[in-house]
Design a protein around this motif. Structure first.
Motif, short mmCIF file in Angstrom:
data_model
loop_
_atom_site.label_atom_id
_atom_site.label_comp_id
_atom_site.label_asym_id
_atom_site.label_seq_id
_atom_site.Cartn_x
_atom_site.Cartn_y
_atom_site.Cartn_z
N GLN A 133 0.85 -1.19 0.00
CA GLN A 133 0.00 0.00 0.00
C GLN A 133 0.89 1.24 0.00
OE1 GLN A 133 -2.21 0.43 3.62
NE2 GLN A 133 -3.73 1.83 2.75
N TRP A 134 0.54 2.23 -0.83
CA TRP A 134 1.39 3.42 -0.97
C TRP A 134 1.50 4.16 0.35
CZ3 TRP A 134 3.54 5.25 -5.75
CH2 TRP A 134 4.26 6.43 -5.61
N CYS A 160 -1.25 5.55 4.02
CA CYS A 160 -2.51 5.29 4.73
C CYS A 160 -3.65 6.18 4.25
CB CYS A 160 -2.33 5.48 6.24
SG CYS A 160 -2.23 7.20 6.78
N TYR A 161 -3.42 6.99 3.21
CA TYR A 161 -4.45 7.91 2.76
C TYR A 161 -5.38 7.30 1.71
CZ TYR A 161 -1.58 11.37 5.12
OH TYR A 161 -0.87 12.06 6.07
N ASP A 162 -5.12 6.07 1.28
CA ASP A 162 -5.97 5.40 0.30
C ASP A 162 -6.16 6.26 -0.95
OD1 ASP A 162 -6.30 3.21 1.96
OD2 ASP A 162 -8.06 4.07 2.93
N LYS A 163 -5.07 6.55 -1.64
CA LYS A 163 -5.16 7.28 -2.91
C LYS A 163 -6.10 6.50 -3.84
CE LYS A 163 -0.57 9.45 -2.93
NZ LYS A 163 -0.08 8.99 -1.62
N ILE A 164 -7.14 7.15 -4.30
CA ILE A 164 -8.18 6.44 -5.01
C ILE A 164 -7.71 5.87 -6.34
CG2 ILE A 164 -9.04 8.60 -6.01
CD1 ILE A 164 -11.84 7.35 -5.93
N LEU A 175 -1.19 1.84 -4.82
CA LEU A 175 -0.24 0.75 -4.63
C LEU A 175 1.19 1.19 -4.92
CD1 LEU A 175 -2.33 -2.06 -6.36
CD2 LEU A 175 -2.38 -1.32 -3.98
N ASN A 176 2.13 0.45 -4.33
CA ASN A 176 3.54 0.79 -4.42
C ASN A 176 4.35 -0.49 -4.64
OD1 ASN A 176 6.08 1.91 -4.20
ND2 ASN A 176 5.69 2.97 -2.28
N GLY A 177 5.46 -0.36 -5.36
CA GLY A 177 6.29 -1.53 -5.62
C GLY A 177 7.66 -1.46 -5.00
N ALA A 178 7.85 -0.58 -4.02
CA ALA A 178 9.16 -0.48 -3.37
C ALA A 178 9.54 -1.78 -2.69
CB ALA A 178 9.16 0.66 -2.35
N LEU A 179 8.55 -2.52 -2.21
CA LEU A 179 8.75 -3.87 -1.68
C LEU A 179 7.68 -4.75 -2.31
CD1 LEU A 179 10.16 -5.82 0.34
CD2 LEU A 179 8.40 -5.17 2.00
N LYS A 206 -1.70 -10.02 -3.01
CA LYS A 206 -1.95 -9.36 -1.74
C LYS A 206 -1.40 -7.93 -1.75
CE LYS A 206 -3.83 -12.92 0.35
NZ LYS A 206 -5.25 -12.91 0.81
N ILE A 207 -1.90 -7.13 -0.83
CA ILE A 207 -1.45 -5.75 -0.67
C ILE A 207 -1.05 -5.57 0.80
CG2 ILE A 207 -2.04 -3.31 -0.85
CD1 ILE A 207 -4.23 -4.18 -2.87
N LEU A 208 0.25 -5.44 1.05
CA LEU A 208 0.72 -5.25 2.42
C LEU A 208 0.29 -3.88 2.94
CD1 LEU A 208 4.38 -6.63 2.37
CD2 LEU A 208 2.23 -7.88 2.72
N PRO A 209 -0.17 -3.77 4.18
CA PRO A 209 -0.50 -2.46 4.75
C PRO A 209 0.69 -1.52 4.70
CG PRO A 209 -1.36 -4.22 6.14
CD PRO A 209 -0.47 -4.88 5.11
N PHE A 210 0.41 -0.23 4.65
CA PHE A 210 1.45 0.79 4.44
C PHE A 210 2.59 0.70 5.43
CE2 PHE A 210 -0.92 2.74 7.83
CZ PHE A 210 -0.03 3.58 8.47
#
Length: 453
Positions: free
Chosen positions: A300-301, A303-307, A311-315, A366-370
């Motif tokens: 997850q990018w 905690c603001y839930d960008k609509i 999502l992020n791919g740093a990890l 899956k989407i890991l929490p921020f």
């Protein structure tokens, strides 16, 4: 009456005389009547006309600042005291949203049995049961909820210590563009964090680059010390793309000055060819990632839930020849080319893929929490302290939890899996700051203790 002769009527002479008289008088501006009342009185001075109804007297201005402004300020302060405002503003081009976000194009056939690689077990990897749950189903914006949820994921004791060949281990991939900046001590901290936190009997870190990094003296020490757990390799993008929909495509030459576009491409190609885990170089690992590896995931990018870009791919983690990556390559080929310095092949691509998987009734990755790796990106009251601010300026952390060893921040760092620093290479870590005390020194201590064994 002869042609052209006619009698001049009195009314014509009267009109002519009246017109001449009016033309000699200069026109006067028409007064502007106020709503619901007669025309306001006019006052003429030195040939000018002034509308006295619209003059603002100095006493009125003084009264406003003396009474109205203080009252308004008090009401605002009272409102902030009684209520908690949440204001989040973002502006998105409507044309871009209609074109890139709203359409849900059908998937390719990457999940069909004849297309899936024999090395990828769909029944196990996609539909099989898992030991741990990495998605809470809630945004977890309040307090330390996200960090506490990370603490529920427990590491499993390792029972086998048999030697695993380097190529058969879990491959951790990272990338450094040697033409943008030299590899130095600041970049070394990511390398140290890996060797201090991961199981070196079952994992290997591969540092990829677009140039030869082997002469670097820092990296030479790790090659000598960890011959089975560390490797340097040069990226060959056309070779990595063979067998994918990107094979031979002009898209493979895309790059930008920030290494965003080409970096996003390389991470997908590496995971497709070798499987494993991708870790951005601007990260510090804080815990063994082993309990997460049964899942394929992005993060997850924040905690603001960008609509539109959540999502992020740093990890991220995908298995070799994962059909998720196969579908990602398909989306890349049918979408507009990525814009320079954009996340079109990152956040936008992952979101497109996620929505299309849902539409096809396929369980998504899956989407890991921020907070698992990006705890810096949240509200002021529950994000990690600024890594580049001295402790004496940072004060107490969330809810008064301290920054000292054994304090609230220290305990939290042992629950999450990493700290993503977002390319702030030019900023130094403060001397004796929390990053140095709770992370960097401990990396050195662990590496020293392993060396002595």
């Amino acid at each position: 009456m002869a042609r052209g002769d006619y009698e001049r009527l009195p009314m014509y002479e009267s009109f002519k005389s009246s017109f001449r008289q009016r033309s000699l008088v200069p026109p006067q501006p028409s007064p502007i009547p106020s709503c619901g009342s007669a025309s306001p009185p006019l006052r003429t001075r030195n040939g000018t006309t002034t509308n006295t109804r619209f003059l603002i007297k100095p006493r009125t201005i003084f009264a406003f600042f003396k009474y109205a402004l203080p009252v308004t300020s008090l009401l605002l302060l009272l409102g902030f005291y009684l209520y908690e405002p949440h204001i989040e503003l973002a502006f998105y081009d409507r044309t871009w949203v209609h074109k890139e976000i709203e359409p849900v194009v059908p998937l390719s056939n990457c999940f069909e049995e004849h297309r899936v690689s024999p090395s990828y077990n769909v029944s196990q990897f996609v539909y099989g049961p898992k030991k741990t749950e990495v998605q809470a189903g809630m945004p977890m914006r309040m307090g330390l909820d996200c960090y506490d949820f990370a603490g529920t994921i427990k590491s499993t004791p390792r029972t086998s210590h048999a030697h695993i060949p380097p190529d058969e281990r879990t491959q951790y991939h990272t990338y450094w563009r040697s033409d943008l900046a030299p590899f130095g001590p600041r970049q070394e901290w990511m390398i140290k964090s890996f060797f201090a936190t991961q199981d070196l009997t079952s994992s290997r870190l591969v540092l990829w680059s677009n140039g030869d990094l082997s002469p670097n003296p820092i990296l030479q020490t790790y090659l000598i010390r960890y011959p089975d757990a560390f490797a340097l390799k040069i990226v060959d993008i056309p070779a990595l793309a063979r067998g994918t929909e990107l094979d031979g495509s002009e898209l493979l030459t895309r790059k930008d000055a920030k290494a965003w576009v080409d970096g996003d491409l390389i991470r997908l190609l590496l995971l497709w060819n070798y499987g494993g885990v991708w870790v951005d170089m601007d990260s510090l690992l804080t815990r063994d990632l082993e309990p997460l590896l049964e899942h394929e995931f992005v993060t997850q990018w924040d905690c603001y839930d960008k609509i539109y870009l959540p999502l992020n791919g740093a990890l991220m983690r995908f298995r070799k020849h994962s059909p998720y990556l196969c579908e990602a390559f398909h989306i890349m080929t049918i979408s507009p080319p990525p814009r320079s310095d954009s996340t079109d092949w990152g956040a936008l691509l992952y979101f497109k893929l996620w929505r299309r998987l849902l539409a096809a009734s396929i369980p998504p990755f899956k989407i890991l929490p921020f907070c698992f790796s990006d705890g810096r990106s949240c509200r002021l009251d529950n994000r990690l302290p600024d890594p580049f601010t001295p402790d004496n300026k940072a004060g107490k952390w969330t809810f008064g939890l301290g920054l000292e060893e054994g304090g609230g921040l220290d305990q939290t760092l042992q629950k999450i899996f990493g700290v993503h620093l977002h390319n702030q290479w030019e900023k130094p870590y403060p001397s004796n700051g929390w990053v140095e005390r709770l992370l960097l020194r401990r990396y050195d201590e662990k590496l020293q203790s392993k060396r002595e064994l």
